[in-house]
Design an enzyme around this catalytic site. Structure first.
Site, PDB file in Angstrom:
ATOM      1  N   ALA A  64       0.945  -1.045  -0.198  1.00 18.52           N
ATOM      2  CA  ALA A  64      -0.039  -0.066   0.097  1.00 18.52           C
ATOM      3  C   ALA A  64       0.781   1.212   0.059  1.00 18.52           C
ATOM      4  O   ALA A  64       2.135   1.133   0.414  1.00 18.52           O
ATOM      5  CB  ALA A  64      -1.088  -0.029   1.313  1.00 18.52           C
ATOM      6  N   GLU A 110      -0.830  -9.203  -0.345  1.00 17.69           N
ATOM      7  CA  GLU A 110      -2.350  -9.465  -0.201  1.00 17.69           C
ATOM      8  C   GLU A 110      -3.118  -9.513  -1.489  1.00 17.69           C
ATOM      9  O   GLU A 110      -4.029 -10.491  -1.475  1.00 17.69           O
ATOM     10  CB  GLU A 110      -2.694  -8.437   0.663  1.00 17.69           C
ATOM     11  CG  GLU A 110      -2.329  -8.481   2.255  1.00 17.69           C
ATOM     12  CD  GLU A 110      -2.644  -7.433   3.154  1.00 17.69           C
ATOM     13  OE1 GLU A 110      -2.506  -6.181   2.875  1.00 17.69           O
ATOM     14  OE2 GLU A 110      -3.287  -7.696   4.359  1.00 17.69           O
TER      15      GLU A 110
HETATM   16  N1  CAA Z   1       4.540   3.236  -0.785  1.00 15.01           N
HETATM   17  C1  CAA Z   1       5.022   4.406  -1.523  1.00 15.01           C
HETATM   18  N2  CAA Z   1       5.839   4.476  -2.176  1.00 15.01           N
HETATM   19  C2  CAA Z   1       6.654   3.332  -2.229  1.00 15.01           C
HETATM   20  C3  CAA Z   1       6.445   1.969  -1.678  1.00 15.01           C
HETATM   21  C4  CAA Z   1       5.346   2.120  -1.082  1.00 15.01           C
HETATM   22  N3  CAA Z   1       4.777   0.862  -0.301  1.00 15.01           N
HETATM   23  N4  CAA Z   1       7.373   1.234  -2.093  1.00 15.01           N
HETATM   24  C5  CAA Z   1       8.406   1.932  -2.858  1.00 15.01           C
HETATM   25  N5  CAA Z   1       7.793   3.492  -2.940  1.00 15.01           N
HETATM   26  C6  CAA Z   1       8.520   4.379  -3.685  1.00 15.01           C
HETATM   27  C7  CAA Z   1       9.814   4.812  -2.921  1.00 15.01           C
HETATM   28  O1  CAA Z   1       9.322   5.741  -2.030  1.00 15.01           O
HETATM   29  C8  CAA Z   1      10.430   5.451  -4.077  1.00 15.01           C
HETATM   30  O2  CAA Z   1       9.885   6.535  -4.424  1.00 15.01           O
HETATM   31  P1  CAA Z   1      11.004   7.922  -5.133  1.00 15.01           P
HETATM   32  O3  CAA Z   1      11.801   7.359  -6.031  1.00 15.01           O
HETATM   33  O4  CAA Z   1      10.023   9.016  -5.133  1.00 15.01           O
HETATM   34  O5  CAA Z   1      11.809   8.151  -3.441  1.00 15.01           O
HETATM   35  C9  CAA Z   1      10.292   4.516  -5.250  1.00 15.01           C
HETATM   36  O6  CAA Z   1       9.044   3.767  -4.764  1.00 15.01           O
HETATM   37  C10 CAA Z   1      11.364   3.316  -5.304  1.00 15.01           C
HETATM   38  O7  CAA Z   1      11.611   2.668  -4.068  1.00 15.01           O
HETATM   39  P2  CAA Z   1      13.100   2.745  -3.134  1.00 15.01           P
HETATM   40  O8  CAA Z   1      14.018   3.757  -3.731  1.00 15.01           O
HETATM   41  O9  CAA Z   1      12.904   2.237  -1.933  1.00 15.01           O
HETATM   42  O10 CAA Z   1      13.568   1.517  -4.009  1.00 15.01           O
HETATM   43  P3  CAA Z   1      14.388   0.260  -3.516  1.00 15.01           P
HETATM   44  O11 CAA Z   1      14.910  -0.794  -4.545  1.00 15.01           O
HETATM   45  O12 CAA Z   1      15.987   0.813  -2.947  1.00 15.01           O
HETATM   46  O13 CAA Z   1      13.821  -0.433  -2.332  1.00 15.01           O
HETATM   47  C11 CAA Z   1      11.879  -1.608  -1.602  1.00 15.01           C
HETATM   48  C12 CAA Z   1      12.597  -1.236  -2.660  1.00 15.01           C
HETATM   49  C13 CAA Z   1      12.635  -2.654  -0.575  1.00 15.01           C
HETATM   50  C14 CAA Z   1      10.566  -2.312  -2.099  1.00 15.01           C
HETATM   51  C15 CAA Z   1      11.387  -0.355  -0.695  1.00 15.01           C
HETATM   52  O14 CAA Z   1      10.933   0.284  -1.696  1.00 15.01           O
HETATM   53  C16 CAA Z   1      10.447  -0.701   0.402  1.00 15.01           C
HETATM   54  O15 CAA Z   1      10.795  -1.118   1.410  1.00 15.01           O
HETATM   55  N6  CAA Z   1       9.040  -0.239   0.212  1.00 15.01           N
HETATM   56  C17 CAA Z   1       8.201  -0.332   1.236  1.00 15.01           C
HETATM   57  C18 CAA Z   1       7.599  -1.912   1.287  1.00 15.01           C
HETATM   58  C19 CAA Z   1       6.675  -1.715   2.372  1.00 15.01           C
HETATM   59  O16 CAA Z   1       6.821  -1.547   3.632  1.00 15.01           O
HETATM   60  N7  CAA Z   1       5.349  -2.301   1.962  1.00 15.01           N
HETATM   61  C20 CAA Z   1       4.213  -2.383   3.022  1.00 15.01           C
HETATM   62  C21 CAA Z   1       3.340  -1.087   2.828  1.00 15.01           C
HETATM   63  S1  CAA Z   1       1.995  -1.157   3.913  1.00 15.01           S
HETATM   64  C22 CAA Z   1       0.773  -2.045   3.378  1.00 15.01           C
HETATM   65  O17 CAA Z   1       0.824  -2.624   2.374  1.00 15.01           O
HETATM   66  C23 CAA Z   1      -0.487  -2.190   4.297  1.00 15.01           C
HETATM   67  C24 CAA Z   1      -1.602  -3.092   4.059  1.00 15.01           C
HETATM   68  O18 CAA Z   1      -1.242  -4.111   4.507  1.00 15.01           O
HETATM   69  C25 CAA Z   1      -2.534  -2.741   3.209  1.00 15.01           C
END
Ligand code: CAA
Length: 254
Positions: A64, A110
């Site tokens: 999300a 999910e």
């Molecule tokens: N939400 C918003 N933006 C996200 C995102 C997310 N879940 N995942 C990635 N992005 C964005 C990053 O902010 C980044 O944007 P910018 O270029 O504008 O900074 C872009 O996508 C690329 O991401 P990274 O630079 O972080 O890429 P990376 O290769 O270094 O890392 C990753 C990849 C490990 C997936 C990392 O992006 C990450 O940890 N993302 C979050 C994953 C996460 O926590 N997901 C769970 C969300 S909560 C949820 O889903 C609740 C639910 O149950 C409904």
């Protein structure tokens, strides 16, 4: 129909729904999920769509959209949850396959769990990292994951928040098929599904989904009623007649 966050294309009875926010690794915002909800309503009534593949170009979805959730109140969080749409996808009366490359995390995983099957590339990375954000999966993850991988493995994944590779995901049964090109593989399989009798397939899906939610005796009774109802279809007549005449059945969904 025009969409901002997804692309949809139907060919030979198979609709491909592609998540399309590549710059955010296809993070699911409310708009994308509303579009998913709408497209599934439309495909439900579209007899040209017989099976669906959900995919994303480089990544499936990294969860999300966290930037949308920073300041939510508990009431707003409940509203933000994608559970209704994901349950709609789980209950969709036609087969739905997730074709996963790259990240399938959090809400992205999910979404994949709500599909009938998951086909993933060797580079796929799956997990529920929510615990690292001070939350936990809230769109069906705590309910669907243990049904697929068992409670201990689900707890391990959800408590640690670890992102697992394809070897572990396949070993856990989280991924059904590993393929270099998961979309191509999903299209092949969906094409096979699309040639079958749609009413029998819909009822089989209902019965199998019910098996995870009810006790076996009730499930068997439900199955008996659903199975018997296929004998009211033209496709049952066609399927059996074709067998007797040693030819390929042509199903019409009637
Ligand atoms: N939400 C918003 N933006 C996200 C995102 C997310 N879940 N995942 C990635 N992005 C964005 C990053 O902010 C980044 O944007 P910018 O270029 O504008 O900074 C872009 O996508 C690329 O991401 P990274 O630079 O972080 O890429 P990376 O290769 O270094 O890392 C990753 C990849 C490990 C997936 C990392 O992006 C990450 O940890 N993302 C979050 C994953 C996460 O926590 N997901 C769970 C969300 S909560 C949820 O889903 C609740 C639910 O149950 C409904």
């Amino acid at each position: 129909m025009n969409y901002e966050f997804i692309n949809v294309e139907t060919q030979n009875g198979v609709a491909v729904v592609s998540l399309n926010r590549p710059k955010a690794l296809n993070a699911l915002n409310k708009g994308m999920v509303l579009e998913l909800d709408r497209v599934f309503d439309e495909m439900d009534g579209d007899s040209l769509v017989k099976a669906v593949v959900i995919t994303g170009e480089k990544n499936f979805a990294a969860g999300a959209d966290i930037s949308n959730m920073l300041t939510l109140s508990p009431e707003e969080a409940k509203e933000f949850s994608f559970r209704h749409t994901f349950t709609k996808i789980e209950d969709f009366p036609k087969p739905v396959i997730a074709a996963i490359s790259g990240f399938a995390l959090g809400g992205g995983l999910e979404l994949a769990l709500a599909c009938d099957m998951r086909i993933a590339a060797p580079n796929a990375k799956l997990g529920f990292p929510e615990i690292n954000l001070g939350i936990f999966p809230g769109a069906g993850g705590t309910q669907r994951l243990p049904r697929i991988v068992g409670p201990s493995r689900a707890k391990e994944m959800i408590y640690t928040g670890d992102i697992i590779n394809i070897t572990k995901a396949a070993e856990y049964g989280l991924v059904d098929i590993v393929a270099e090109d998961p979309l191509e593989e999903a299209l092949k399989l969906a094409g096979k599904f699309a040639a079958k009798a749609p009413i029998a397939l819909k009822l089989a899906k209902q019965c199998i989904n019910l098996a995870l939610d009810t006790d076996q005796k009730q499930g068997i009774e439900f199955e008996a009623v659903a199975w018997a109802s296929t004998f009211a279809t033209e496709d049952q007549r066609e399927g059996m007649q074709a067998f007797v005449e040693k030819r390929k059945a042509i199903f019409k969904g009637k």
